[in-house]
Scaffold this active site. Structure first.
Site, PDB file in Angstrom:
ATOM      1  N   GLU A 104      21.515  25.980  28.974  1.00 31.42           N
ATOM      2  CA  GLU A 104      20.429  25.022  28.711  1.00 31.42           C
ATOM      3  C   GLU A 104      20.563  23.742  29.545  1.00 31.42           C
ATOM      4  OE1 GLU A 104      20.054  24.203  24.542  1.00 31.42           O
ATOM      5  OE2 GLU A 104      19.560  26.269  24.049  1.00 31.42           O
ATOM      6  N   GLU A 160      20.465  33.191  22.782  1.00 32.55           N
ATOM      7  CA  GLU A 160      20.596  32.431  21.531  1.00 32.55           C
ATOM      8  C   GLU A 160      19.264  32.494  20.804  1.00 32.55           C
ATOM      9  OE1 GLU A 160      21.908  28.305  21.616  1.00 32.55           O
ATOM     10  OE2 GLU A 160      23.393  28.760  23.161  1.00 32.55           O
TER      11      GLU A 160
END
Ligand code: BGP
Length: 458
Positions: free
Chosen positions: A162, A360
């Site tokens: 991320e 995720e």
């Protein structure tokens, strides 16, 4: 309905070094910030109080086994491996990661490794962090060292987790150190992160390692309030800024022209060197990890921009609260399972259907003790959350999307940055005081799903 998944589908979960391992020699921005502003962290709990993976890795891997994981992602801590970011390698850290990697492989759990999961060594931040190209070089060296040390046994690498989050948190919205609010500096950090990513990919290719390399991006589909052109344009700009600023360089090898034009028009472009574009083109990945938690809903701005206020993405859109949206009230995130399908379809139709997996997905819930029945947390809401998302993922696969697996965040409740232990995400409950681990109902459900490679839902 029965949902069966392809053979060799990756079932597992994700975690990160800083959120699980516990204290280490090399300081990170998180240790530094916590020592100065503990009030920024929920109940004043800092990154030293983790789920003690450094001590309990062996028994924790047994728990992964019980969850029937065939794969598991964690990260290497740059600050543990190279405490000052650029100098000597710490042999104890090498031993630790060797043991973890070997044990995972021995247990039949394929290790997926991230190189950077929000945990900047403080020594690197002191020289400017991602704003400084010397840090890009230091990261490339660190990546190369990891490939040399562990690349024979780790076959799935991720340069960053991320990468937009440290940009947002540290340079726009004040939820990561160094708490700067400055778009141009944010753009520089993002740009240098892409260069660092590309350098790591370049080094990996040059080393002819046996595995593959990718990146993990949190993709937040941008939905406009309506089809009114003003709303559609707002959603397009949000998509450019938050998704395509990383997605396009890593999959297409270049930035979207309209993003570059927009930043240029507002004099927010980072300093570029002529050789950068060739490097970025070399950063194309083999495998994309997709973190999906929530969609982004936007509408055109209702009011004019305050010309005195700092330049922000929100100059181009307002966030839109869709009536009837389903919320996770603890995290304040909308729950929208079809988003997972929309992401996969977008990748299939607009990015050449790359090899990808859900790296995720998850649901953080506060005070889960209230759901204890006979000593076990009965987290039916999490089972519903997962099965909803999996059913949309399944639809994507059945329509040709190249999605190879599903990893949950996370396996044991862990430390979540400024939220510390407020919201729990694990398949396994952690008693922070005793460090006792107890499987939740969702853990049992996931273990059965992974074992059967299928599940059933009404
Ligand atoms: C992702 C991060 C994780 C994790 C997760 C849960 O963005 O990759 O590190 O923490 O979100 O979010 P949070 O901890 O903010 O509730």
């Amino acid at each position: 309905m029965k949902y069966a998944f392809p053979d060799n589908f990756w079932w597992g979960s994700a975690s990160s070094a800083l959120q699980t391992e516990g204290a280490r020699e090399g300081e990170t921005t998180w240790d530094y910030w916590f020592a100065r502003e503990p009030n920024r962290f929920h109940n004043g709990v800092g990154p030293q109080q983790t789920s003690t993976f450094y001590q309990h890795w062996k028994t924790d891997i047994q728990l992964l086994k019980q969850l029937n994981h065939n794969s598991f992602r964690t990260s290497i801590s740059w600050a543990r491996l190279i405490p000052d970011g650029i100098g000597e390698v710490n042999p104890e850290a090498v031993d630790f990661y060797n043991q973890v990697i070997d044990e995972l492989n021995e247990q039949g759990i394929t290790p997926f490794m991230t190189l950077f999961h929000f945990d900047m060594p403080m020594a690197m931040q002191e020289i400017g962090g991602w704003e400084n190209r010397d840090v890009v070089e230091a990261y490339a060296r660190y990546a190369q060292i990891c490939f040399e040390l562990f690349g024979d046994r780790v076959l799935h690498w991720f340069t960053f987790n991320e990468p937009i989050v440290p940009v947002e948190g540290g340079y726009l919205y004040d939820f990561h150190y160094p708490n700067v609010v400055d778009f141009r500096r944010a753009a520089t950090v993002a740009y240098h992160t892409v260069l660092a990513h590309a350098k790591a990919v370049q080094a990996y290719r040059a080393g002819h390692y046996a595995g593959e390399i990718g990146i993990v991006l949190n993709l937040t589909p941008s939905y406009p309030r309506s089809q009114n052109p003003a709303d559609v344009k707002a959603a397009h700009i949000a998509d450019l800024m938050f998704n395509r600023s990383f997605l396009d360089p890593v999959l297409r090898g270049e930035y979207p022209a309209d993003l570059v034009a927009l930043l240029k028009a507002y004099d927010q472009l980072p300093a570029c060197k002529p050789e950068d574009s060739a490097l970025i083109a070399e950063g194309k990945i083999d495998l994309l990890g997709v973190n999906y938690y929530q969609p982004r809903r936007v509408k055109c701005r209702d009011g004019a921009v305050n010309p005195q206020a700092p330049f922000m993405p929100e100059w181009f859109f307002d966030n839109y609260e869709m009536p009837g949206r389903k919320m996770n009230p603890y995290r304040g995130w909308e729950i929208y399972a079809p988003g997972i399908y929309d992401i996969l379809v977008n990748l299939r139709d607009n990015y050449g259907n790359p090899r990808c997996f859900i790296s995720e997905n998850g649901m953080g819930v506060e005070n889960e003790q209230r759901f204890i029945e006979n000593g076990q947390i009965n987290d039916q809401y999490r089972i519903e959350f997962i099965s909803e998302h999996l059913s949309w993922l399944h639809k994507g696969i059945s329509e040709g999307c190249n999605c190879l697996g599903y990893h949950m965040w996370t396996f044991i409740d862990n430390w979540s940055w400024c939220n510390a232990y407020k919201n729990r995400y694990g398949f396994i409950q952690l008693d922070l005081k005793t460090q006792q681990r107890t499987m939740k109902k969702s853990g049992e459900w996931f273990a059965a799903t992974a074992l059967n490679n299928r599940f059933e839902k009404e």
